[in-house]
Design a protein around this motif. Sequence first.
Motif, PDB file in Angstrom:
ATOM      1  N   PHE A  22       0.878  -1.165   0.000  1.00 32.56           N
ATOM      2  CA  PHE A  22       0.000   0.000   0.000  1.00 32.56           C
ATOM      3  C   PHE A  22       0.918   1.218   0.000  1.00 32.56           C
ATOM      4  CE2 PHE A  22      -4.417  -1.187   0.616  1.00 32.56           C
ATOM      5  CZ  PHE A  22      -4.352  -2.476   1.109  1.00 32.56           C
ATOM      6  N   ILE A  23       0.645   2.153  -0.913  1.00 33.95           N
ATOM      7  CA  ILE A  23       1.460   3.366  -1.004  1.00 33.95           C
ATOM      8  C   ILE A  23       0.534   4.561  -0.819  1.00 33.95           C
ATOM      9  CG2 ILE A  23       2.990   4.732  -2.473  1.00 33.95           C
ATOM     10  CD1 ILE A  23       3.506   2.004  -3.984  1.00 33.95           C
ATOM     11  N   LEU A  24       0.698   5.241   0.325  1.00 35.31           N
ATOM     12  CA  LEU A  24      -0.189   6.353   0.658  1.00 35.31           C
ATOM     13  C   LEU A  24       0.532   7.648   0.339  1.00 35.31           C
ATOM     14  CD1 LEU A  24      -2.866   7.294   2.034  1.00 35.31           C
ATOM     15  CD2 LEU A  24      -1.669   7.130   4.212  1.00 35.31           C
ATOM     16  N   ASN A  25      -0.024   8.440  -0.559  1.00 35.07           N
ATOM     17  CA  ASN A  25       0.583   9.717  -0.956  1.00 35.07           C
ATOM     18  C   ASN A  25       2.054   9.556  -1.329  1.00 35.07           C
ATOM     19  OD1 ASN A  25      -1.863  11.172  -0.518  1.00 35.07           O
ATOM     20  ND2 ASN A  25      -1.441  11.133   1.683  1.00 35.07           N
ATOM     21  N   LYS A  65       4.164   7.407  -0.551  1.00 36.42           N
ATOM     22  CA  LYS A  65       5.068   6.877   0.455  1.00 36.42           C
ATOM     23  C   LYS A  65       4.652   5.447   0.795  1.00 36.42           C
ATOM     24  CE  LYS A  65       6.373   7.916   5.160  1.00 36.42           C
ATOM     25  NZ  LYS A  65       6.015   8.663   6.342  1.00 36.42           N
ATOM     26  N   GLU A  66       5.592   4.497   0.687  1.00 33.66           N
ATOM     27  CA  GLU A  66       5.240   3.116   1.011  1.00 33.66           C
ATOM     28  C   GLU A  66       4.817   3.033   2.464  1.00 33.66           C
ATOM     29  OE1 GLU A  66       8.022  -0.249   0.109  1.00 33.66           O
ATOM     30  OE2 GLU A  66       7.332  -0.938   2.068  1.00 33.66           O
ATOM     31  N   THR A  67       3.601   2.572   2.673  1.00 33.37           N
ATOM     32  CA  THR A  67       3.025   2.583   4.018  1.00 33.37           C
ATOM     33  C   THR A  67       2.985   1.198   4.634  1.00 33.37           C
ATOM     34  OG1 THR A  67       1.736   4.523   3.460  1.00 33.37           O
ATOM     35  CG2 THR A  67       0.936   3.221   5.305  1.00 33.37           C
ATOM     36  N   LEU A  68       2.770   0.201   3.782  1.00 34.64           N
ATOM     37  CA  LEU A  68       2.684  -1.164   4.294  1.00 34.64           C
ATOM     38  C   LEU A  68       3.035  -2.117   3.166  1.00 34.64           C
ATOM     39  CD1 LEU A  68       1.508  -2.780   6.881  1.00 34.64           C
ATOM     40  CD2 LEU A  68      -0.407  -3.219   5.404  1.00 34.64           C
ATOM     41  N   SER A  69       3.812  -3.124   3.492  1.00 31.23           N
ATOM     42  CA  SER A  69       4.115  -4.121   2.465  1.00 31.23           C
ATOM     43  C   SER A  69       4.265  -5.477   3.122  1.00 31.23           C
ATOM     44  CB  SER A  69       5.394  -3.759   1.718  1.00 31.23           C
ATOM     45  OG  SER A  69       6.495  -3.795   2.594  1.00 31.23           O
ATOM     46  N   THR A  70       4.141  -6.509   2.324  1.00 30.77           N
ATOM     47  CA  THR A  70       4.354  -7.866   2.827  1.00 30.77           C
ATOM     48  C   THR A  70       5.337  -8.575   1.900  1.00 30.77           C
ATOM     49  OG1 THR A  70       2.367  -8.517   1.610  1.00 30.77           O
ATOM     50  CG2 THR A  70       2.147  -8.246   3.991  1.00 30.77           C
ATOM     51  N   LYS A  71       6.096  -9.502   2.485  1.00 27.87           N
ATOM     52  CA  LYS A  71       7.048 -10.259   1.666  1.00 27.87           C
ATOM     53  C   LYS A  71       6.297 -11.335   0.886  1.00 27.87           C
ATOM     54  CE  LYS A  71      11.279  -9.631   4.272  1.00 27.87           C
ATOM     55  NZ  LYS A  71      11.273  -9.443   5.703  1.00 27.87           N
ATOM     56  N   GLU A  72       5.214 -11.842   1.533  1.00 31.14           N
ATOM     57  CA  GLU A  72       4.446 -12.915   0.902  1.00 31.14           C
ATOM     58  C   GLU A  72       3.661 -12.351  -0.272  1.00 31.14           C
ATOM     59  OE1 GLU A  72       2.249 -14.830   4.096  1.00 31.14           O
ATOM     60  OE2 GLU A  72       1.371 -16.216   2.626  1.00 31.14           O
ATOM     61  N   ASP A  73       3.625 -13.115  -1.327  1.00 31.80           N
ATOM     62  CA  ASP A  73       2.921 -12.688  -2.530  1.00 31.80           C
ATOM     63  C   ASP A  73       1.409 -12.789  -2.386  1.00 31.80           C
ATOM     64  OD1 ASP A  73       4.231 -13.477  -5.840  1.00 31.80           O
ATOM     65  OD2 ASP A  73       4.034 -11.604  -4.719  1.00 31.80           O
ATOM     66  N   GLY A  74       0.693 -11.834  -2.970  1.00 32.25           N
ATOM     67  CA  GLY A  74      -0.755 -11.987  -3.014  1.00 32.25           C
ATOM     68  C   GLY A  74      -1.497 -10.989  -2.167  1.00 32.25           C
ATOM     69  N   PHE A  75      -2.754 -10.729  -2.532  1.00 32.17           N
ATOM     70  CA  PHE A  75      -3.555  -9.758  -1.788  1.00 32.17           C
ATOM     71  C   PHE A  75      -3.954 -10.287  -0.414  1.00 32.17           C
ATOM     72  CE2 PHE A  75      -6.189  -6.367  -0.702  1.00 32.17           C
ATOM     73  CZ  PHE A  75      -7.382  -6.858  -0.207  1.00 32.17           C
ATOM     74  N   PRO A 112     -12.741 -10.191  -1.849  1.00 35.11           N
ATOM     75  CA  PRO A 112     -11.472  -9.461  -1.974  1.00 35.11           C
ATOM     76  C   PRO A 112     -11.605  -8.073  -2.601  1.00 35.11           C
ATOM     77  CG  PRO A 112     -11.159 -11.744  -2.564  1.00 35.11           C
ATOM     78  CD  PRO A 112     -12.626 -11.570  -2.380  1.00 35.11           C
ATOM     79  N   LEU A 113     -12.486  -7.915  -3.586  1.00 37.79           N
ATOM     80  CA  LEU A 113     -12.630  -6.602  -4.224  1.00 37.79           C
ATOM     81  C   LEU A 113     -13.122  -5.565  -3.215  1.00 37.79           C
ATOM     82  CD1 LEU A 113     -12.509  -5.023  -6.928  1.00 37.79           C
ATOM     83  CD2 LEU A 113     -14.930  -5.563  -7.221  1.00 37.79           C
ATOM     84  N   CYS A 114     -14.115  -5.941  -2.428  1.00 34.92           N
ATOM     85  CA  CYS A 114     -14.636  -5.025  -1.410  1.00 34.92           C
ATOM     86  C   CYS A 114     -13.599  -4.777  -0.310  1.00 34.92           C
ATOM     87  CB  CYS A 114     -15.931  -5.560  -0.806  1.00 34.92           C
ATOM     88  SG  CYS A 114     -17.326  -5.421  -1.933  1.00 34.92           S
ATOM     89  N   LYS A 115     -12.825  -5.791   0.010  1.00 33.04           N
ATOM     90  CA  LYS A 115     -11.772  -5.604   1.008  1.00 33.04           C
ATOM     91  C   LYS A 115     -10.759  -4.582   0.500  1.00 33.04           C
ATOM     92  CE  LYS A 115     -11.990 -10.007   3.457  1.00 33.04           C
ATOM     93  NZ  LYS A 115     -11.548 -11.403   3.524  1.00 33.04           N
ATOM     94  N   MET A 116     -10.407  -4.665  -0.758  1.00 33.75           N
ATOM     95  CA  MET A 116      -9.481  -3.687  -1.352  1.00 33.75           C
ATOM     96  C   MET A 116     -10.036  -2.276  -1.200  1.00 33.75           C
ATOM     97  SD  MET A 116      -8.311  -5.603  -4.873  1.00 33.75           S
ATOM     98  CE  MET A 116      -7.790  -4.122  -5.677  1.00 33.75           C
ATOM     99  N   ALA A 117     -11.300  -2.114  -1.552  1.00 33.25           N
ATOM    100  CA  ALA A 117     -11.933  -0.791  -1.461  1.00 33.25           C
ATOM    101  C   ALA A 117     -11.970  -0.307  -0.020  1.00 33.25           C
ATOM    102  CB  ALA A 117     -13.350  -0.849  -2.035  1.00 33.25           C
ATOM    103  N   PHE A 118     -12.356  -1.212   0.873  1.00 36.38           N
ATOM    104  CA  PHE A 118     -12.444  -0.856   2.299  1.00 36.38           C
ATOM    105  C   PHE A 118     -11.087  -0.391   2.822  1.00 36.38           C
ATOM    106  CE2 PHE A 118     -14.123  -1.120   6.578  1.00 36.38           C
ATOM    107  CZ  PHE A 118     -13.036  -1.475   7.353  1.00 36.38           C
ATOM    108  N   LEU A 119     -10.065  -1.190   2.560  1.00 30.44           N
ATOM    109  CA  LEU A 119      -8.737  -0.875   3.097  1.00 30.44           C
ATOM    110  C   LEU A 119      -8.198   0.432   2.505  1.00 30.44           C
ATOM    111  CD1 LEU A 119      -7.273  -4.492   3.044  1.00 30.44           C
ATOM    112  CD2 LEU A 119      -7.867  -3.176   5.078  1.00 30.44           C
ATOM    113  N   CYS A 120      -8.352   0.607   1.198  1.00 28.81           N
ATOM    114  CA  CYS A 120      -7.884   1.865   0.573  1.00 28.81           C
ATOM    115  C   CYS A 120      -8.605   3.067   1.185  1.00 28.81           C
ATOM    116  CB  CYS A 120      -8.130   1.841  -0.943  1.00 28.81           C
ATOM    117  SG  CYS A 120      -6.989   0.801  -1.859  1.00 28.81           S
TER     118      CYS A 120
END
Lengths: 203, 82
Positions: A19-22, A24-34, A57-65
Amino acid sequence: MDSTTLYINQTVKLKDNQFILNNKETLSTKEDGFSPLGKAAYKHLKSLYPKYYKMDPLCKMAFLCSEFILSGTELSDEQKEKTALIFANSSSTFATDKKFHAGIGEIPSPALFVYTLPNILIGEVSIRNGLKGENAFFIEPKFNALLLVEQISTIFDTTDTELCLAGWLDYYDNTNYEGLMILVSRKPDNRILNSEQLNNIYN
Amino acid sequence: MDELKNKLKAQIIEQLNLEDLSPEDFESETPLFGEGLGLDSIDALELIVLLEREYNIKLNDPNKGKEVLYSVDSMAKFILEN
């Protein structure tokens, strides 16, 4: 500044396990996948919203963003009434459609069925934040900055919209997904809303 | 009874596609609807299907539904009584 100048006040991008907020990398995971990224983000945000677990998953993406973008922003009741939501993607709800179709032979799942319309993600974000503005969802073969800019501009020009959450959220499967969400308003900022700017942010 | 409750939790997670949740994440007395797990009327339909498919129990009386589906505890009790 004329009344129609719109600015991009916040951005969040979701791709390549981060996740890149403005910018700036805000959160990342080493494991692949949403899936692992979504779990990490929900924990990081401390949203405490049990309905999150039911979302596809689509709604989760929207929610988290939207949680990232709106975190720290206190919207007044009036702003909530005047926050529009405009989104687009190419996948519609392809992943959930496949899952629902796979279960049709037994007993079709109502809990899955409710997520077989992409504009449901607008509903989930709206319910979470109490948003009651105009909204629309478009299906496009690929990211179309011009469409989003035109639709956002029209909403501001023709209604009493004050804020707009907008973007592109695409999910085909756990490793084939991407997202871009922006917050737009008339509040001056260093990024004016136009196709060139939006394409730069997306790419 | 504990074994049944754990099995029910796993079945609820699978039936409702609660992908990021595991049985250890909620208690068997946690309310399933509203403030607890946040389930709604659509999910109630799924739980009724689960009771019928996995335990051969039909929930015919809609007035009993709220009581039976309140929590994993109440569902387990209902299964054992039927």
